[in-house]
Design an enzyme around this catalytic site. Sequence first.
Site, PDB file in Angstrom:
ATOM      1  N   ARG A  58     102.807  12.277  43.788  1.00 45.12           N
ATOM      2  CA  ARG A  58     101.652  11.407  43.663  1.00 45.12           C
ATOM      3  C   ARG A  58     100.544  11.731  44.656  1.00 45.12           C
ATOM      4  O   ARG A  58      99.370  11.836  44.279  1.00 45.12           O
ATOM      5  CB  ARG A  58     102.053   9.925  43.859  1.00 45.12           C
ATOM      6  CG  ARG A  58     102.687   9.298  42.669  1.00 45.12           C
ATOM      7  CD  ARG A  58     103.744   8.287  43.094  1.00 45.12           C
ATOM      8  NE  ARG A  58     104.893   8.996  43.591  1.00 45.12           N
ATOM      9  CZ  ARG A  58     105.891   9.412  42.815  1.00 45.12           C
ATOM     10  NH1 ARG A  58     105.894   9.120  41.562  1.00 45.12           N
ATOM     11  NH2 ARG A  58     106.898  10.099  43.312  1.00 45.12           N
ATOM     12  N   THR A  59     100.888  11.880  45.911  1.00 47.82           N
ATOM     13  CA  THR A  59      99.850  12.032  46.927  1.00 47.82           C
ATOM     14  C   THR A  59      99.054  13.321  46.676  1.00 47.82           C
ATOM     15  O   THR A  59      97.820  13.306  46.613  1.00 47.82           O
ATOM     16  CB  THR A  59     100.468  12.043  48.338  1.00 47.82           C
ATOM     17  OG1 THR A  59     101.222  10.843  48.492  1.00 47.82           O
ATOM     18  CG2 THR A  59      99.399  12.104  49.415  1.00 47.82           C
ATOM     19  N   LYS A  88     106.262  31.967  59.759  1.00 44.87           N
ATOM     20  CA  LYS A  88     106.272  33.112  60.691  1.00 44.87           C
ATOM     21  C   LYS A  88     106.184  32.648  62.139  1.00 44.87           C
ATOM     22  O   LYS A  88     105.872  33.439  63.024  1.00 44.87           O
ATOM     23  CB  LYS A  88     105.083  34.024  60.404  1.00 44.87           C
ATOM     24  CG  LYS A  88     105.027  34.604  59.012  1.00 44.87           C
ATOM     25  CD  LYS A  88     103.789  35.506  58.921  1.00 44.87           C
ATOM     26  CE  LYS A  88     103.504  35.933  57.500  1.00 44.87           C
ATOM     27  NZ  LYS A  88     102.193  36.613  57.415  1.00 44.87           N
ATOM     28  N   ARG A 109     100.500  16.853  54.799  1.00 41.38           N
ATOM     29  CA  ARG A 109     101.748  16.065  54.858  1.00 41.38           C
ATOM     30  C   ARG A 109     102.692  16.803  55.797  1.00 41.38           C
ATOM     31  O   ARG A 109     102.844  18.021  55.687  1.00 41.38           O
ATOM     32  CB  ARG A 109     102.355  15.893  53.476  1.00 41.38           C
ATOM     33  CG  ARG A 109     103.718  15.226  53.542  1.00 41.38           C
ATOM     34  CD  ARG A 109     104.201  14.741  52.212  1.00 41.38           C
ATOM     35  NE  ARG A 109     103.556  13.492  51.829  1.00 41.38           N
ATOM     36  CZ  ARG A 109     103.903  12.764  50.776  1.00 41.38           C
ATOM     37  NH1 ARG A 109     104.894  13.173  49.990  1.00 41.38           N
ATOM     38  NH2 ARG A 109     103.286  11.631  50.493  1.00 41.38           N
ATOM     39  N   HIS A 137     101.487   6.435  56.528  1.00 41.79           N
ATOM     40  CA  HIS A 137     100.995   6.927  55.238  1.00 41.79           C
ATOM     41  C   HIS A 137      99.807   6.033  54.859  1.00 41.79           C
ATOM     42  O   HIS A 137      99.901   5.188  53.966  1.00 41.79           O
ATOM     43  CB  HIS A 137     102.127   6.824  54.207  1.00 41.79           C
ATOM     44  CG  HIS A 137     101.913   7.636  52.971  1.00 41.79           C
ATOM     45  ND1 HIS A 137     100.691   8.162  52.598  1.00 41.79           N
ATOM     46  CD2 HIS A 137     102.792   8.021  51.991  1.00 41.79           C
ATOM     47  CE1 HIS A 137     100.830   8.817  51.456  1.00 41.79           C
ATOM     48  NE2 HIS A 137     102.091   8.759  51.076  1.00 41.79           N
TER      49      HIS A 137
END
Length: 314
Positions: A58-59, A88, A109, A137
């Site tokens: 969703r986000t 890396k 995120r 959030h």
Amino acid sequence: MRHLISVDDLEDEFITQIYDHADYFKVARKDRGQDWFSCTQALRNQILITDFFEPSTRTRLSFEAAMSYLGGNVIGTENAADFSSIKKGESIYDNFKVISGYGDIIVGRFRQEGEARLAADASEIPLINGGDGKGEHPTQALIDGFIIDRTFPSYDGLTVTFIGDNEHSRTVKSLFKMLSRHNVEMNFLNSPTWKADPTWRLHHGWKGEGTWIRPDTFRGTQEVERTIRNSHVVYMTRNQVERHQNMLEDVAPRFVLDQHYVDMLPDTAIILHPLPRNEELPAAIDADPRARYFEQAHNGLFIRMALLEQLQNG
Ligand code: NCD
């Protein structure tokens, strides 16, 4: 506001503007008239960068759709943990310092609480926290706040009950912070393994009323039934297994909002869930008119359109 890391970054007036604009976009999309097509000029020639270190449906997709509908472009990766130079050994700081040179706004995120702040410190363009570990959030809180705000005439006297893995859920924390600004009663039916005491609420500045329940077995507990019967909003969350330290938490008995409990809710109550759901919210409940979680998820597009537009042009 330069970056959106926490609900604390959102002033009340800004939230009101976001909700009003989201209403506008929602109507415009339904009509598909001139208002909707003129949206495509709003962020023309701008680039949204998505850099996601945890899974998301969703986000990420609603931010990408929002940017596209506003006429902007999107670049990014849905699996930065494997596909970016972090693999890396690059630091979050360096990663965001560099990518911030390639666009106009970033949604990130993160796996760990606090990494969103670190990324924002590095970023030369506005950064939106799309969730950082069990931190916050804030855009989900806007989505959750929006449906509550638009459903009930007033926050005064509203009772919101959070059910599930409240300890590890960033959406619970962000919504809790947002609702703490109002005269709302908040109850918590917690995962049975939660060791934290009720002062958790005080740590987050809560001064209001509420019940704190950590029952060993949920069904049949009078306090649980009374709490459900008195709730205007039930906010469910899944077991956040990826944030658990031990297996006990994964296998502990959990609350399931089945028909038995839904029948106890007032007719005017609403059932919310940030999604994804697991067994805590059976699909059989979807047909109940009080189940509003898919509408809640779809509102994410309009809230994120409003947010991108306000941050860039407001
Ligand atoms: C939530 C999250 O990522 O914290 N999902 C979402 O953005 N709607 C909830 C969850 O993962 O349980």
